[in-house]
Design a protein around this motif. Structure first.
Motif, PDB file in Angstrom:
ATOM      1  N   ASN A 129     -32.256   0.902 -61.872  1.00 27.39           N
ATOM      2  CA  ASN A 129     -33.723   0.913 -61.894  1.00 27.39           C
ATOM      3  C   ASN A 129     -34.329  -0.150 -62.801  1.00 27.39           C
ATOM      4  O   ASN A 129     -35.554  -0.204 -62.957  1.00 27.39           O
ATOM      5  CB  ASN A 129     -34.224   2.290 -62.340  1.00 27.39           C
ATOM      6  N   ASP A 155     -28.168   5.174 -63.091  1.00 26.57           N
ATOM      7  CA  ASP A 155     -29.565   5.013 -62.653  1.00 26.57           C
ATOM      8  C   ASP A 155     -30.324   4.009 -63.508  1.00 26.57           C
ATOM      9  O   ASP A 155     -31.127   3.228 -62.996  1.00 26.57           O
ATOM     10  CB  ASP A 155     -30.290   6.354 -62.693  1.00 26.57           C
ATOM     11  N   THR A 194     -24.865   9.534 -60.903  1.00 25.70           N
ATOM     12  CA  THR A 194     -26.108   8.892 -60.500  1.00 25.70           C
ATOM     13  C   THR A 194     -26.975   9.867 -59.725  1.00 25.70           C
ATOM     14  O   THR A 194     -26.471  10.788 -59.071  1.00 25.70           O
ATOM     15  CB  THR A 194     -25.829   7.649 -59.631  1.00 25.70           C
ATOM     16  N   SER A 195     -28.280   9.644 -59.770  1.00 26.39           N
ATOM     17  CA  SER A 195     -29.216  10.396 -58.933  1.00 26.39           C
ATOM     18  C   SER A 195     -29.523   9.650 -57.648  1.00 26.39           C
ATOM     19  O   SER A 195     -30.351  10.080 -56.853  1.00 26.39           O
ATOM     20  CB  SER A 195     -30.527  10.643 -59.706  1.00 26.39           C
ATOM     21  N   GLN A 196     -28.864   8.501 -57.442  1.00 25.79           N
ATOM     22  CA  GLN A 196     -29.102   7.673 -56.261  1.00 25.79           C
ATOM     23  C   GLN A 196     -27.796   7.480 -55.497  1.00 25.79           C
ATOM     24  O   GLN A 196     -27.345   6.360 -55.274  1.00 25.79           O
ATOM     25  CB  GLN A 196     -29.669   6.319 -56.677  1.00 25.79           C
ATOM     26  N   ASN A 246     -27.591   4.941 -52.708  1.00 23.27           N
ATOM     27  CA  ASN A 246     -28.001   3.560 -52.971  1.00 23.27           C
ATOM     28  C   ASN A 246     -27.045   2.578 -52.291  1.00 23.27           C
ATOM     29  O   ASN A 246     -25.827   2.729 -52.371  1.00 23.27           O
ATOM     30  CB  ASN A 246     -28.020   3.309 -54.484  1.00 23.27           C
ATOM     31  N   ASP A 289     -23.192  13.103 -57.557  1.00 26.00           N
ATOM     32  CA  ASP A 289     -24.619  13.147 -57.237  1.00 26.00           C
ATOM     33  C   ASP A 289     -25.324  14.085 -58.217  1.00 26.00           C
ATOM     34  O   ASP A 289     -25.390  15.300 -58.010  1.00 26.00           O
ATOM     35  CB  ASP A 289     -24.812  13.615 -55.800  1.00 26.00           C
ATOM     36  N   ARG A 311     -28.474  14.401 -58.995  1.00 24.13           N
ATOM     37  CA  ARG A 311     -29.694  15.047 -58.477  1.00 24.13           C
ATOM     38  C   ARG A 311     -29.342  16.329 -57.722  1.00 24.13           C
ATOM     39  O   ARG A 311     -29.962  17.379 -57.924  1.00 24.13           O
ATOM     40  CB  ARG A 311     -30.443  14.075 -57.568  1.00 24.13           C
TER      41      ARG A 311
END
Length: 686
Positions: free
Chosen positions: A521, A517, A555-557, A560, A345, A347
């Motif tokens: 995206n 990401d 990932t920052s998601q 998801n 993660d 983020r």
């Protein structure tokens, strides 16, 4: 006087005419007269020189020869030269070209240009030289050869053969490292033993380079290689060999291999059938090699085997619905486990300042350390080349743009240049912002070149290699790099999507995916499907054979929904979820997409024409027509671009769609300034 008229009349009766395809973007063929001295020599499918326009002479392909003088009152010019009295293609190839031109809505002349190698077009003869891959095994030795299969592989082989009894197309859904290649080889051997030919398609040059040696050891002189890495002479040798030899052989190639002159094709294998690389983007014809190969097989009465660890949703749906056969292979060769997948993660790590001034999550850095200390290998994947995709001004936010395209330029540190990845334009990086004059410039995001720099800093004693288009451009360079990695001489390999497709390295234990990401995206209805496929393929490089590997996805998601399917390799749930959304919102495979691409040097004229065009289409097609949209790169090579997307119900035939589009095009041609518009169709866009 009377006898002179008889002579003239007799000469007219003996005059022959030829319909010729010429290499220009025009849909029709052109009629020429055949000079008297070539009357008996000019035959269908021979190459000729023909005048075109006021001063050009082009190479054309004769389609038909006849005696009756054409009607229509147009000027008929004579052919100027016969390049070779031997046919350059087989009739079935021209049938395929006509299908491509019709389905992908382009000119037959564009298909002709793409299909024939330049040396064939120029008439240079190759003589009786051997093809590029030759001299290792005879056909008899291949007949007696078998590749040892596991029980699971043998069952799959039998299932495929049984499927082929009732289906012309079969999908092999086999997890990564399950041994699909050995199955392909066995089916190809069976095809050759039946006296027929085979085509084995691969999506990337890097994969082709590695697998060539493996197949040469099996097929020897019965194997030909044809792809973008071959020289012009090598392509000529393969083409002429296939024209002269209607014997059994296998062709290993990339998408252009669908144009080769097969005479008795029995099998088409399309490995990694889901790969976008099979779609030709520019120039025309903008065809998908998978679909063209299936039509090629159909024309020859051949079978098609699609293979993938994460099939395209279109192929999966047709297989589940029974249009294609479906065979699954759910265990790895040698019984190994699939790699463990961890989500890092980013983020959260950045919030906790645990990824300050580094591209690597602590868990990935630790796993790389462990792998290197054990003498194992690591692959790091980032689908962005260059050092940094964006250079921005801290003061005003401006970023250097290409002079010819409306896109940001990528900083390539090694070249010390800003480079446009659309047109190739490059420029120096200025010390101050061109907009506000500030010297506070900063690098945003990262590409493979920056990853390489950081890896070399962290691991100064470890040999590192980078595989992307900037670093290796030739077949020999790719082969050398992969050989060094396969031997263990190189321990860390960094690359773009070239490294994710079908490469087999026994020592790789860790794969790092450094930015999921960007894939998630992507503003495309295929984004989640593509992300799953890319992660699945990259994961397949880790822990081959007996040892379980590890994949770290940064990932920052982290929450998801797609990543939940990725973690447990649940392709089916991803496919069902995505297909439901496609159905609800009217996307392929439940509709057919065509993007009309309009380009013009004058943006005002472009907008005016595009708006009018879309309005006319909307009146005939209904709600499936979008109003003109500006793509992410709204200007490329000094041409402004607009897209009109047609979402066509599958119940409407392609012929009817073409009829409507042709009708509107005829109306638009009367519009002022329409001649300044460059128009093409992208059928089944990716």
């Amino acid at each position: 006087m009377q006898s002179y008229e008889k002579i003239i009349t007799f000469a007219k009766k003996k005059m022959k005419y030829a319909d010729v395809i010429v290499p220009v973007p025009i849909a029709q063929t052109f009629t020429y007269s055949v000079p008297a001295d070539l009357n008996d020599a000019v035959k269908p499918y021979c190459l000729v020189k023909a005048p075109f326009g006021k001063s050009r002479v082009v190479t054309g392909l004769v389609i038909s020869v006849y005696d009756n003088e054409p009607v229509g009152g147009f000027e008929i010019k004579p052919l100027t030269e016969l390049l070779d009295d031997k046919p350059a293609v087989f009739p079935v190839q021209v049938k395929l070209w006509k299908w491509i031109a019709s389905y992908y809505m382009c000119a037959i002349g564009d298909v002709f240009t793409a299909a024939l190698p330049s040396r064939v077009m120029s008439g240079k003869k190759s003589g009786k030289q051997k093809p590029p891959c030759s001299g290792l095994k005879t056909l008899q030795e291949v007949d007696n050869l078998s590749i040892t299969l596991t029980d699971a592989q043998n069952k799959v082989l039998n299932d495929i053969n049984n499927s082929f009894k009732t289906k012309n197309i079969t999908l092999l859904h086999g997890i990564t490292s399950s041994g699909k290649t050995e199955i392909y080889i066995n089916i190809i051997i069976e095809t050759l033993a039946q006296g027929r030919q085979a085509l084995y398609l691969l999506p990337e040059l890097a994969v082709t380079t590695q697998i060539t040696e493996r197949l040469k050891s099996v097929f020897g002189s019965q194997m030909l290689v044809y792809h973008s890495g071959c020289t012009d002479v090598e392509r000529l040798l393969v083409w002429n060999y296939m024209l002269d030899n209607q014997t059994p052989y296998v062709v290993l190639g990339m998408r252009s291999a669908v144009f080769l002159p097969f005479s008795n094709l029995g099998l088409v294998v399309i490995d990694e059938e889901q790969e976008p690389s099979y779609k030709q983007q520019d120039p025309a014809p903008r065809y998908h090699a998978r679909n063209v190969a299936m039509i090629l097989a159909q024309l020859h009465g051949a079978k098609t085997l699609l293979g993938s660890a994460a099939p395209s949703l279109e192929s999966y749906l047709w297989a589940v619905n029974g249009k294609y056969g479906l065979v699954t292979l759910g265990e790895r060769f040698g019984g190994g486990d699939l790699p463990q997948i961890e989500i890092a993660d980013v983020r959260d790590l950045k919030r906790k300042r645990r990824m300050k001034d580094t591209l690597f999550a602590p868990s990935l850095r630790e796993k790389i350390d462990d792998a290197i200390s054990r003498g194992e290998q690591v692959i790091l994947f980032r689908n962005r080349r260059g050092f940094t995709p964006f250079v921005t001004c801290r003061a005003c936010g401006a970023t250097p743009k290409c002079a010819k395209c409306d896109v940001s330029m990528t900083w390539h540190k090694k070249k010390r240049r800003l480079v446009c990845h659309y047109c190739g334009y490059s420029a120096d990086l200025q010390p101050v912002c061109s907009v506000c004059g500030s010297a506070e410039l900063q690098m945003q995001d990262f590409g493979t070149e920056k990853i390489e720099e950081e890896v070399r800093t962290i691991f100064p004693d470890v040999k590192v290699a980078r595989l992307d288009f900037d670093n290796v451009k030739t077949r020999n360079a790719i082969s050398r790099l992969l050989t060094e990695f396969e031997s263990g001489e190189t321990q860390i390999l960094i690359g773009t999507q070239m490294i994710t497709k079908g490469l087999d390295f026994a020592r790789v234990s860790v794969v790092g995916i450094l930015n999921a990401d960007e894939m998630l995206n992507n503003p495309n209805f295929r984004a989640y499907e593509r992300t799953f496929q890319m992660i699945a393929m990259a994961s397949g490089r880790a822990g081959r054979r007996e040892r379980q590997g590890l994949v770290v996805v940064q990932t920052s998601q982290a929450d998801n929904r797609l990543l939940n399917s990725v973690l447990i390799y649940d392709y089916r749930s991803m496919a069902e979820m995505e297909l439901k959304e496609r159905y609800d919102f009217g996307y392929p495979p439940y509709t057919r997409l065509i993007i009309m691409v309009l380009r013009c040097k004058d943006e005002k004229i472009l907008d005016y024409i595009a708006e009018m065009y879309a309005s006319k289409l909307l009146a005939l097609f209904g709600k499936g027509v979008s109003m003109p949209l500006t793509p992410p790169a709204g200007r490329v090579k000094n041409l402004y671009i607009r897209h009109i997307t047609l979402k066509i119900d599958v119940t409407l035939t392609l012929a009817e769609s073409r009829r409507i589009l042709s009708q509107v095009y005829s109306e638009m041609k009367q519009t002022k300034d329409f001649t300044k518009i460059i128009l093409h169709y992208d059928v089944d866009p990716l």
